[in-house]
Design an enzyme around this catalytic site. Structure first.
Site, PDB file in Angstrom:
ATOM      1  N   ASP A  23      46.064 -57.940  29.707  1.00 27.56           N
ATOM      2  CA  ASP A  23      45.541 -59.201  29.166  1.00 27.56           C
ATOM      3  C   ASP A  23      46.332 -59.608  27.940  1.00 27.56           C
ATOM      4  O   ASP A  23      46.084 -59.098  26.849  1.00 27.56           O
ATOM      5  CB  ASP A  23      44.067 -59.014  28.809  1.00 27.56           C
ATOM      6  N   GLU A  63      44.509 -67.935  22.833  1.00 24.97           N
ATOM      7  CA  GLU A  63      43.432 -68.013  23.829  1.00 24.97           C
ATOM      8  C   GLU A  63      42.282 -67.117  23.414  1.00 24.97           C
ATOM      9  O   GLU A  63      41.102 -67.454  23.581  1.00 24.97           O
ATOM     10  CB  GLU A  63      43.969 -67.586  25.203  1.00 24.97           C
ATOM     11  N   HIS A  94      48.159 -67.429  28.955  1.00 21.35           N
ATOM     12  CA  HIS A  94      48.263 -67.271  27.510  1.00 21.35           C
ATOM     13  C   HIS A  94      49.130 -66.076  27.161  1.00 21.35           C
ATOM     14  O   HIS A  94      49.436 -65.235  28.014  1.00 21.35           O
ATOM     15  CB  HIS A  94      46.894 -67.229  26.835  1.00 21.35           C
ATOM     16  N   ASP A 149      45.576 -65.624  33.878  1.00 23.35           N
ATOM     17  CA  ASP A 149      45.412 -64.996  32.570  1.00 23.35           C
ATOM     18  C   ASP A 149      45.924 -63.565  32.750  1.00 23.35           C
ATOM     19  O   ASP A 149      47.124 -63.303  32.672  1.00 23.35           O
ATOM     20  CB  ASP A 149      43.926 -65.095  32.191  1.00 23.35           C
TER      21      ASP A 149
END
Ligand SMILES: *[C@@H]1O[C@H](CO)[C@@H](O)[C@H](O)[C@H]1NC(C)=O
Ligand SMILES: *[C@@H]1O[C@H](CO)[C@@H](O)[C@H](O)[C@H]1NC(C)=O
Ligand SMILES: *[C@@H]1O[C@H](CO)[C@@H](O)[C@H](O)[C@H]1NC(C)=O
Ligand SMILES: *[C@@H]1O[C@H](CO)[C@@H](O)[C@H](O)[C@H]1NC(C)=O
Ligand SMILES: *[C@@H]1O[C@H](CO)[C@@H](O)[C@H](O)[C@H]1NC(C)=O
Length: 729
Positions: free
Chosen positions: A379, A416, A369, A445
């Site tokens: 992240d 996401e 994502h 991810d």
């Protein structure tokens, strides 16, 4: 093997938000050929049997840490929450990166229900009528912070889909916010009803914490990252001096417990589709229903200082040296006001497609994502950087004349963070196509937050994963492989499974039944600056991956698995390891139902049949491989296609149209979240939930329901062996 030194010569380093130029790749071809020649012998000596070890070695030799670093820097200059202009710019960046590598790419948008903060306030007083202190609800920057200016663009800390409202009530401390924590409060006579629950992260997700708080009657909830989990030990300091979360750090998140767009439950948000109204979508049990805010450890500590009541038990306390935590209620009074905007917004999934030469209608899908709560350096853009670096290597292979046998699809998912929304809508929209054509889905991810590989797969991919990590050099020690360091770091190295709802693999595995993997280099579950302001390029460069060699290693593992899945005549799946896993889970069920009427023999019988089918398929594979190498069989024989279809479809057989107990979207009967808690990987979720229900009611009807769930799983396993062996009764 990743060779960042050689590779840096090959690497184009684009300026921020400027794409690669193709011309800059051309001089690299000579270097590539030299590297390939040098590595060929080595590859023949070292690699496990793969059909084209030279292609794999060439691929590994092309890794570039500088490429990964420059993409990461460009993608994380600004915060980019889903549905915002800033995130649309990252979609354009990724699209451009792929198309500059001559990989055809496109964007598929969806209109979905997202959520943003409009107004927040929180104040604390030491009792009713006492003077209140307002919290600023901001995260501090530091003097030399290169992202201090951009920090002003960060969305104010909030919980997506929180109810709007204002609550002024006494505080109660609820530890990790689990059901058992609220049960303990009740057992101590601490009434949560109508009060503000203060809970900490560390065991379950924020959406489950707030759900449990509401179930206990709380009028509002606050969730904070305790220094015990997020602050290291007292002397270690915090970011930017160390990897730990600063005291003002806040962990943002989504409180939606479902998946995808809340206005299109179970179906895709395609243009003109049927929709539930926003009001109805916000009123379901999957929504928190009460106002909630994430707060910092610094603010939580101030609240705890004015909490009275009994001393909390030892396992509710903070790290060594922190003041004693009390349960409350009060006399601390909190006044929390939250106004959110739950509004339709456009999200953009970016795709890039390398069409297969021989089986274009078979898909090997790689996904990551792109949207982030803040800068998203770990992240998720450590994964995005690895994906583009990997695409660059595939593009170089294409220039050498390589074309995969099957189609490779890169996916850059949006939203996401809100509820796996971009991937879920796309999988729902393409469900039947994927169900009949997808070979595997490989997710990354976060790619890197630490030194140790933490792999998860559906079990038929175990062997491929292990063979792959034996080929890739440990990014922190050139005299060993990732496999060696993985084995050294774990007393009993174990591949994790994909039962939780942790990332974009959920729709692929749990909704459709597509063999999948998820990879991360980490240091245990989570990392300290997760979902905070401090997840920026500086943190990654200083603490997650100095030198960016772990990014390259992640891309190498991802790429080798994709190459083998896309290129080998016979899909490299081995179902024997599935049977071992199923046996282990069944033993657990047997133990959990000891002394009841439940029998596990239907499951054991079907697992035995699966073992037979897996053995048969493996020997068929050997026969075909022999015939292929002696040229008795052509590469495009229908026999190969037939065997591959059985290997590909066997995973689908673990799904069931009705889905698991009480959670119809989740179709996979082996891997899926159980109702309670999706932090840990769950297996046999339907059986697990039925056992939990039966335990609390202990009626014969409830134990019969457990038996029914055991039979359902047994039937699914039987379907899988029928598909694998390819014979009708
Ligand atoms: C709570 O805070 C809000 C917003 O600051 C304020 O309007 C309201 O009067 C406060 N309520 C109480 C009971 O103090
Ligand atoms: C909510 O978002 C929509 C769409 O962006 C915007 O038009 C509207 O003004 C916002 N409402 C509030 C109260 O901020
Ligand atoms: C690097 O790996 C080699 C081979 O496994 C091992 O002997 C050595 O101790 C490792 N070095 C470090 C610093 O871990
Ligand atoms: C890439 O690796 C080389 C060689 O180890 C190193 O000199 C360089 O600084 C690394 N690049 C980045 C961005 O860290
Ligand atoms: C559950 O019910 C059975 C049969 O009625 C009884 O023998 C057993 O002791 C009960 N177990 C618990 C934990 O209450």
């Amino acid at each position: 093997m990743s060779r960042p030194d050689a590779a840096s010569l090959l690497s184009p380093s684009p300026p921020p938000f400027k794409p690669h130029r193709r011309g800059r790749l051309l001089p690299s071809i000579l270097a590539v050929l030299a590297a390939a020649a040098a590595l060929f012998l080595l590859a023949v000596l070292r690699s496990p049997p793969t059909p084209s070890p030279n292609l794999g070695s060439l691929f590994l030799s092309l890794g570039s840490n500088n490429t990964a670093a420059s993409h990461l820097r460009a993608l994380t200059l600004h915060p980019h929450v889903a549905g915002t202009k800033a995130n649309s710019l990252t979609a354009a960046y990724v699209l451009h990166a792929f198309s500059s590598l001559s990989i055809p790419s496109h964007i598929t948008p969806y209109s979905v229900l997202l959520s943003y903060p409009v107004h927040r306030s929180l104040s604390l007083s030491a009792g009713p009528g006492r003077a209140a202190k307002s919290f600023s609800l901001t995260q501090d920057t530091y003097p030399s912070d290169p992202y201090a200016r951009a920090a002003a663009e960060v969305t104010p800390t909030f919980f997506a889909y929180s109810a709007s409202g204002s609550v002024s009530a006494e505080a109660v401390y609820a530890n990790y916010g689990r059901e058992e924590d609220f049960a303990y409060l009740s057992s101590r006579g601490v009434d949560v009803a109508g009060r503000v629950a203060l809970a900490r992260y560390g065991r379950i997700h924020c959406e489950d914490i707030v759900h449990n708080a509401r179930a206990a009657g709380a009028a509002a909830a606050l969730v904070y990252p305790d220094p015990l989990e997020y602050g290291g030990s007292a002397g270690e300091g915090s970011f930017p001096d160390s990897r730990w979360l600063p005291p003002s750090g806040v962990q943002v998140g989504s409180l939606f417990r479902g998946v995808g767009d809340p206005t299109t439950p179970m179906w895709a948000s395609s243009e003109g589709c049927e929709r539930v109204s926003v009001e109805d979508a916000m009123a379901t049990d999957d929504m928190p229903g009460i106002p909630a805010l994430p707060v910092s450890a610094r603010d939580a500590a101030e609240i705890q200082q004015v909490l009275g009541g009994a001393e909390a038990p030892a396992d509710w306390q903070g790290r060594d040296g922190s003041p004693v935590y009390r349960l409350g209620p009060g006399p601390a009074v909190l006044n929390l006001t939250y106004q959110g905007n739950d509004t339709m917004a456009t999200i953009e999934n970016v795709f890039a497609v390398i069409e297969g030469a021989e089986e274009p209608d078979r898909y090997v899908i790689l996904g990551n994502h792109r949207d982030a709560w803040t800068f998203g350096a770990a992240d998720p853009n450590s994964g995005t950087a690895a994906m583009i670096e990997l695409a660059q290597r595939f593009s170089m292979l294409q220039k050498q004349g390589w074309r995969p046998r099957r189609t490779i699809i890169f996916c850059s998912w949006d939203a996401e963070e809100y509820g796996l929304t971009g991937s879920t809508e796309w999988v729902e929209e393409n469900r039947e196509m994927l169900s009949t054509r997808a070979v595997a889905y490989l997710n990354i991810d976060v790619s890197v937050v630490g030194p140790v590989l933490l792999p998860s797969t559906t079990p038929q991919l175990d062997e491929l994963l292990l063979e792959t990590i034996k080929l890739v050099q440990d990014p922190d020690n050139s005299s060993q492989t990732v496999y060696d360091s993985w084995v050294k770091a774990n007393a009993s190295p174990k591949i994790q499974r994909l039962g939780n709802g942790g990332s974009d693999y959920a729709a692929f595995v749990q909704h459709v039944g597509i063999p999948s993997t998820n990879l991360i280099f980490g240091e245990g579950p989570g990392y300290p600056v997760y979902h905070s302001l401090y997840d920026d390029f500086v943190w990654v460069e200083k603490f997650a991956d100095p030198g960016f060699r772990r990014h390259v290693a992640a891309a190498s593992i991802w790429g080798i698995m994709a190459l083998r899945l896309a290129d080998e005549e016979i899909i490299p799946f081995d179902y024997m390891s599935y049977t071992t896993e199923l046996e282990a889970y069944t033993k657990v069920v047997e133990k959990e139902t000891e002394g009841t009427t439940v029998s596990c023999s239907p499951l054991y019988n079907s697992i035995r049949a699966l073992k037979k089918a897996a053995t048969k398929v493996n020997s068929e594979r050997k026969d075909i491989q022999r015939e292929l190498s002696s040229k008795q069989l052509s590469k495009d024989s229908m026999r190969i296609r037939g065997l591959n279809d059985r290997l590909m479809q066997a995973e689908r057989a673990f799904t069931n149209r009705e889905g698991i107990f009480k959670q119809a979207w989740y179709k996979h009967l082996i891997y899926g979240p159980s109702e309670q808690n999706d932090w840990d990987t769950a297996s046999y979720p339907g059986i697990a939930d039925a056992i939990a229900t039966a335990r609390s009611s202990n009626t014969s009807a409830s134990w019969k329901l457990v038996q029914h769930e055991v039979h359902r799983v047994a039937r699914a396993v039987a379907q899988a062996s029928a598909v694998l062996s390819g014979s009708l009764t």
